[in-house]
Design a protein around this motif. Structure first.
Motif, PDB file in Angstrom:
ATOM      1  N   VAL A   1       0.873  -1.169   0.000  1.00  0.00           N
ATOM      2  CA  VAL A   1       0.000   0.000   0.000  1.00  0.00           C
ATOM      3  C   VAL A   1       0.912   1.221   0.000  1.00  0.00           C
ATOM      4  N   THR A   2       0.648   2.131  -0.943  1.00  0.00           N
ATOM      5  CA  THR A   2       1.427   3.354  -1.074  1.00  0.00           C
ATOM      6  C   THR A   2       0.646   4.495  -0.440  1.00  0.00           C
ATOM      7  N   PHE A   3       1.326   5.276   0.395  1.00  0.00           N
ATOM      8  CA  PHE A   3       0.743   6.425   1.072  1.00  0.00           C
ATOM      9  C   PHE A   3       1.229   7.679   0.344  1.00  0.00           C
ATOM     10  N   LEU A   4       0.299   8.491  -0.137  1.00  0.00           N
ATOM     11  CA  LEU A   4       0.613   9.721  -0.862  1.00  0.00           C
ATOM     12  C   LEU A   4      -0.084  10.901  -0.206  1.00  0.00           C
ATOM     13  N   ASP A   5       0.473  12.103  -0.384  1.00  0.00           N
ATOM     14  CA  ASP A   5      -0.295  13.274   0.022  1.00  0.00           C
ATOM     15  C   ASP A   5      -1.278  13.599  -1.113  1.00  0.00           C
ATOM     16  N   HIS A   6      -2.078  14.627  -0.948  1.00  0.00           N
ATOM     17  CA  HIS A   6      -3.105  14.919  -1.944  1.00  0.00           C
ATOM     18  C   HIS A   6      -2.553  15.521  -3.235  1.00  0.00           C
TER      19      HIS A   6
ATOM     20  N   CYS B   1      -0.130  13.885  -4.744  1.00  0.00           N
ATOM     21  CA  CYS B   1       0.494  12.677  -5.295  1.00  0.00           C
ATOM     22  C   CYS B   1       1.986  12.591  -5.016  1.00  0.00           C
ATOM     23  N   LYS B   2       2.426  13.140  -3.906  1.00  0.00           N
ATOM     24  CA  LYS B   2       3.825  13.017  -3.486  1.00  0.00           C
ATOM     25  C   LYS B   2       3.928  11.847  -2.511  1.00  0.00           C
ATOM     26  N   LEU B   3       4.935  11.005  -2.727  1.00  0.00           N
ATOM     27  CA  LEU B   3       5.127   9.808  -1.920  1.00  0.00           C
ATOM     28  C   LEU B   3       5.438  10.152  -0.472  1.00  0.00           C
ATOM     29  N   ALA B   4       4.676   9.561   0.447  1.00  0.00           N
ATOM     30  CA  ALA B   4       4.957   9.682   1.878  1.00  0.00           C
ATOM     31  C   ALA B   4       5.585   8.391   2.386  1.00  0.00           C
ATOM     32  N   ALA B   5       5.033   7.234   1.969  1.00  0.00           N
ATOM     33  CA  ALA B   5       5.557   5.937   2.416  1.00  0.00           C
ATOM     34  C   ALA B   5       4.979   4.833   1.550  1.00  0.00           C
ATOM     35  N   ARG B   6       5.611   3.684   1.619  1.00  0.00           N
ATOM     36  CA  ARG B   6       5.104   2.476   0.950  1.00  0.00           C
ATOM     37  C   ARG B   6       5.419   1.303   1.862  1.00  0.00           C
ATOM     38  N   HIS B   7       4.418   0.462   2.102  1.00  0.00           N
ATOM     39  CA  HIS B   7       4.597  -0.668   3.010  1.00  0.00           C
ATOM     40  C   HIS B   7       4.050  -1.947   2.385  1.00  0.00           C
ATOM     41  N   VAL B   8       4.846  -2.998   2.453  1.00  0.00           N
ATOM     42  CA  VAL B   8       4.407  -4.313   1.996  1.00  0.00           C
ATOM     43  C   VAL B   8       3.573  -4.910   3.123  1.00  0.00           C
ATOM     44  N   LEU B   9       2.283  -5.145   2.851  1.00  0.00           N
ATOM     45  CA  LEU B   9       1.359  -5.610   3.888  1.00  0.00           C
ATOM     46  C   LEU B   9       0.792  -6.996   3.609  1.00  0.00           C
ATOM     47  N   HIS B  10       0.999  -7.510   2.399  1.00  0.00           N
ATOM     48  CA  HIS B  10       0.498  -8.831   2.016  1.00  0.00           C
ATOM     49  C   HIS B  10       1.555  -9.563   1.200  1.00  0.00           C
TER      50      HIS B  10
END
Length: 188
Positions: A100-105, A107-116
């Motif tokens: 799941v990729t976390f972006l601000d509004h 579309c700038k990358l905040a974080a990405r985490h492998v969850l599955h």
């Protein structure tokens, strides 16, 4: 790969095309923000696009190449987004590689985490508590997360194991209930 916007409040019923990747492309999910003036779209071409609905054009984009993926010829790439969910301070986008990729509004990358372990087929923020979100996956699980405690080694708050691929998970309008669908002919 394109989206047609229809203004049903306008007497002339005007329509506007929000350009995507065109014929042959796929829109996997979309969501309105800012009371309908902004549209976020994800698809097989590997973009999260923020469109200005008044102009009909993408104003910001995030591509999986920023995560190290290489685009392929045509409209598809090896790493693409499956769904998205919006909160006042974040855009969550799930992908076919289990993250799941976390972006601000913007579309700038905040974080990405492998969850599955496999493709995340759906991600959704809880409307009651935007710190809580749910993911469903091809790995036959649906997981509930607290984004304040998220990391690649984070444990979910709760895991539901399905008999088949978990295709989607949706919170009720008030966020009090969770509906999970899977490819084993069950709804949880």
């Amino acid at each position: 790969g394109d989206v047609m916007l229809w203004n049903y409040e306008d007497e002339t019923r005007t329509t506007k095309v929000v350009d995507g990747c065109g014929k042959g492309g796929a829109v996997n999910d979309m969501a309105f923000a800012d009371q309908g003036s902004v549209l976020y779209v994800v698809g097989h071409e590997g973009f999260v696009c923020r469109h200005d609905c008044m102009v009909g054009a993408a104003t910001q984009k995030f591509h999986t190449s920023a995560l190290g993926s290489a685009p392929r010829p045509g409209f598809c790439c090896d790493h693409w987004f499956t769904s998205l969910s919006l909160a006042p301070d974040v855009v969550l986008a799930s992908c076919n590689l289990g993250s799941v990729t976390f972006l601000d509004h913007n579309c700038k990358l905040a974080a990405r985490h492998v969850l599955h372990k496999s493709k995340v087929s759906h991600v959704e923020l809880n409307p009651r508590d935007p710190n809580t979100f749910v993911t469903s996956s091809v790995d036959r699980t649906c997981k509930l997360w607290d984004r304040r405690k998220i990391s690649d080694k984070a444990e979910p708050l709760h895991t539901i194991t399905c008999g088949g691929v978990a295709t989607a998970a949706h919170f009720s309008y008030n966020g009090a209930r969770l509906l999970v669908t899977s490819q084993d002919n069950t709804v949880s």
